[in-house]
Design an enzyme around this catalytic site. Structure first.
Site, PDB file in Angstrom:
ATOM      1  CB  SER A   1      -0.860   0.009   1.265  1.00 17.22           C
ATOM      2  OG  SER A   1      -1.483   1.266   1.437  1.00 17.22           O
TER       3      SER A   1
ATOM      4  CE1 TYR B   1      -4.095  -2.097   5.190  1.00 20.79           C
ATOM      5  CE2 TYR B   1      -3.301   0.103   4.650  1.00 20.79           C
ATOM      6  CZ  TYR B   1      -3.813  -1.113   4.249  1.00 20.79           C
ATOM      7  OH  TYR B   1      -4.034  -1.364   2.915  1.00 20.79           O
TER       8      TYR B   1
HETATM    9  P1  NDP Z   1     -11.688  -5.388  -0.252  1.00 13.50           P
HETATM   10  O1  NDP Z   1     -12.147  -5.269   1.161  1.00 13.50           O
HETATM   11  O2  NDP Z   1     -12.658  -5.143  -1.343  1.00 13.50           O
HETATM   12  O3  NDP Z   1     -11.017  -6.810  -0.480  1.00 13.50           O
HETATM   13  C1  NDP Z   1     -10.319  -7.502   0.524  1.00 13.50           C
HETATM   14  C2  NDP Z   1     -10.287  -8.970   0.154  1.00 13.50           C
HETATM   15  O4  NDP Z   1      -9.541  -9.693   1.139  1.00 13.50           O
HETATM   16  C3  NDP Z   1     -11.670  -9.590   0.087  1.00 13.50           C
HETATM   17  O5  NDP Z   1     -11.747 -10.415  -1.041  1.00 13.50           O
HETATM   18  C4  NDP Z   1     -11.755 -10.421   1.360  1.00 13.50           C
HETATM   19  O6  NDP Z   1     -12.567 -11.536   1.114  1.00 13.50           O
HETATM   20  C5  NDP Z   1     -10.293 -10.834   1.508  1.00 13.50           C
HETATM   21  N1  NDP Z   1      -9.942 -11.241   2.855  1.00 13.50           N
HETATM   22  C6  NDP Z   1      -9.990 -10.523   3.990  1.00 13.50           C
HETATM   23  N2  NDP Z   1      -9.617 -11.280   5.044  1.00 13.50           N
HETATM   24  C7  NDP Z   1      -9.326 -12.508   4.539  1.00 13.50           C
HETATM   25  C8  NDP Z   1      -8.892 -13.729   5.113  1.00 13.50           C
HETATM   26  N3  NDP Z   1      -8.667 -13.847   6.428  1.00 13.50           N
HETATM   27  N4  NDP Z   1      -8.686 -14.795   4.300  1.00 13.50           N
HETATM   28  C9  NDP Z   1      -8.928 -14.692   2.983  1.00 13.50           C
HETATM   29  N5  NDP Z   1      -9.332 -13.569   2.378  1.00 13.50           N
HETATM   30  C10 NDP Z   1      -9.528 -12.500   3.158  1.00 13.50           C
HETATM   31  O7  NDP Z   1     -10.464  -4.395  -0.363  1.00 13.50           O
HETATM   32  P2  NDP Z   1      -9.319  -4.178  -1.462  1.00 13.50           P
HETATM   33  O8  NDP Z   1      -9.636  -4.849  -2.723  1.00 13.50           O
HETATM   34  O9  NDP Z   1      -9.062  -2.736  -1.467  1.00 13.50           O
HETATM   35  O10 NDP Z   1      -8.097  -4.878  -0.730  1.00 13.50           O
HETATM   36  C11 NDP Z   1      -7.173  -5.729  -1.383  1.00 13.50           C
HETATM   37  C12 NDP Z   1      -5.776  -5.415  -0.876  1.00 13.50           C
HETATM   38  O11 NDP Z   1      -5.400  -4.126  -1.309  1.00 13.50           O
HETATM   39  C13 NDP Z   1      -5.622  -5.425   0.637  1.00 13.50           C
HETATM   40  O12 NDP Z   1      -4.414  -6.086   0.978  1.00 13.50           O
HETATM   41  C14 NDP Z   1      -5.508  -3.945   0.968  1.00 13.50           C
HETATM   42  O13 NDP Z   1      -4.789  -3.725   2.155  1.00 13.50           O
HETATM   43  C15 NDP Z   1      -4.773  -3.441  -0.252  1.00 13.50           C
HETATM   44  N6  NDP Z   1      -4.862  -2.001  -0.520  1.00 13.50           N
HETATM   45  C16 NDP Z   1      -6.067  -1.411  -0.770  1.00 13.50           C
HETATM   46  C17 NDP Z   1      -6.145  -0.047  -0.986  1.00 13.50           C
HETATM   47  C18 NDP Z   1      -7.442   0.653  -1.165  1.00 13.50           C
HETATM   48  O14 NDP Z   1      -7.449   1.897  -1.143  1.00 13.50           O
HETATM   49  N7  NDP Z   1      -8.550  -0.034  -1.346  1.00 13.50           N
HETATM   50  C19 NDP Z   1      -4.930   0.777  -1.035  1.00 13.50           C
HETATM   51  C20 NDP Z   1      -3.717   0.044  -0.804  1.00 13.50           C
HETATM   52  C21 NDP Z   1      -3.699  -1.289  -0.566  1.00 13.50           C
HETATM   53  P3  NDP Z   1     -13.486 -12.295   2.179  1.00 13.50           P
HETATM   54  O15 NDP Z   1     -14.062 -11.262   3.093  1.00 13.50           O
HETATM   55  O16 NDP Z   1     -14.504 -12.956   1.300  1.00 13.50           O
HETATM   56  O17 NDP Z   1     -12.576 -13.263   2.841  1.00 13.50           O
END
Ligand code: NDP
Length: 250
Positions: free
Chosen positions: A143, A156
């Site tokens: 990130s 985070y």
């Molecule tokens: P979302 O919340 O849309 O997606 C997060 C994903 O992670 C979901 O598919 C969720 O699926 C999955 N997840 C969470 N916990 C678990 C777990 N214990 N096991 C398996 N899967 C898990 O957010 P983003 O798409 O934004 O996030 C994706 C990545 O991008 C993250 O690592 C985030 O930190 C990073 N990021 C995002 C930014 C933003 O502005 N959005 C900026 C910088 C980085 P489910 O709940 O079905 O398990």
């Protein structure tokens, strides 16, 4: 550029929404065979249905990235279903920001478990296969918080700094060991996904929402970068990308 993505088998964690979902759909449209992991089965089923309806190839595994056994199971699923494994996108994560003084210790540990241990588990699960075949692509979502500190993001940001460090050393060691494993670390800024839903601190949620209202971009923009990196010829590595809106002043 030639389509080096066609036929590749790619595991994506955090594939049920946001960046992971957008990436799954784009890579499948470009001919990759995608293997999707997340906890919400209904979301995964829906994405698989959309991909297969458009002629793509996909499989899914309900998994919790904090479980080593689940990570091993998704690698086995990829190998059993498609006969090979070319890449893994370690993307699952959560961002329950809050000031340290709020002492939301459950959320601190949850972030460490998912954002750090989840990445370690994924790497441990694919490394034997990649080392044996002397090729593989490991991508991870850090990130902009892994590059810049900001109030509310102590834990985070710490987890995302970890991803940067780990991926960079993995790249160096893989090169030195001659295993030909390439790494890609992504540093997205504000991406409009479900991520803000993980924030329980009201002030932190409000502050982040107004930032995203001003600077948020679509998860498809991150997917574009993943596709670019995956499509590079095997003699080339581009190991780090920041991704944000053109008007980002921070
Ligand atoms: P979302 O919340 O849309 O997606 C997060 C994903 O992670 C979901 O598919 C969720 O699926 C999955 N997840 C969470 N916990 C678990 C777990 N214990 N096991 C398996 N899967 C898990 O957010 P983003 O798409 O934004 O996030 C994706 C990545 O991008 C993250 O690592 C985030 O930190 C990073 N990021 C995002 C930014 C933003 O502005 N959005 C900026 C910088 C980085 P489910 O709940 O079905 O398990």
């Amino acid at each position: 550029m030639t389509n080096n993505i066609k036929g590749k088998v790619v595991i994506i964690t955090g594939a049920s929404s946001g960046i992971g979902k957008a990436t799954a759909k784009l890579l499948a449209a470009k001919g990759a065979q995608v293997v999707l992991g997340a906890r919400r089965a209904d979301k995964l089923d829906q994405i698989i249905a959309e991909i297969t309806a458009s002629g793509g190839k996909a499989a899914a595994q309900v998994m919790d990235v904090t479980s080593q056994a689940d990570n091993e199971a998704i690698v086995k699923l990829a190998l059993d279903t498609f006969g090979r494994l070319d890449a893994i996108f370690l993307n699952a994560g959560l961002m329950p920001n809050s000031p340290v003084s709020a002492l939301k210790t459950y959320e601190w540990h949850k972030m460490v478990d998912v954002n750090i241990t989840g990445v370690l588990n994924g790497v441990a699960a694919v490394l034997p296969t990649f080392t044996k075949q002397k090729s593989g692509h490991i991508l991870a979502t850090s990130s902009v918080a892994g590059l810049k500190a900001y109030p509310g993001g102590a834990v985070y940001g710490g987890t995302k700094w970890f991803v940067r460090e780990f991926m960079e050393v993995l790249r160096m060691e893989s090169a030195a060991e001659g295993t030909n494993i390439r790494t890609v670390t992504l540093y997205p800024a504000a991406i409009n996904t479900e991520l803000l839903d993980t924030i329980t601190d009201e002030d932190a949620a409000e502050g982040m929402q107004s930032l995203y209202d001003q600077y948020g971009i679509a998860p498809e923009r991150v997917a574009d970068v993943v596709a670019y990196a995956l499509g590079l010829p095997t003699d080339t590595t581009v190991s780090e990308f920041t991704i944000g809106p053109a008007n980002q002043p921070w």
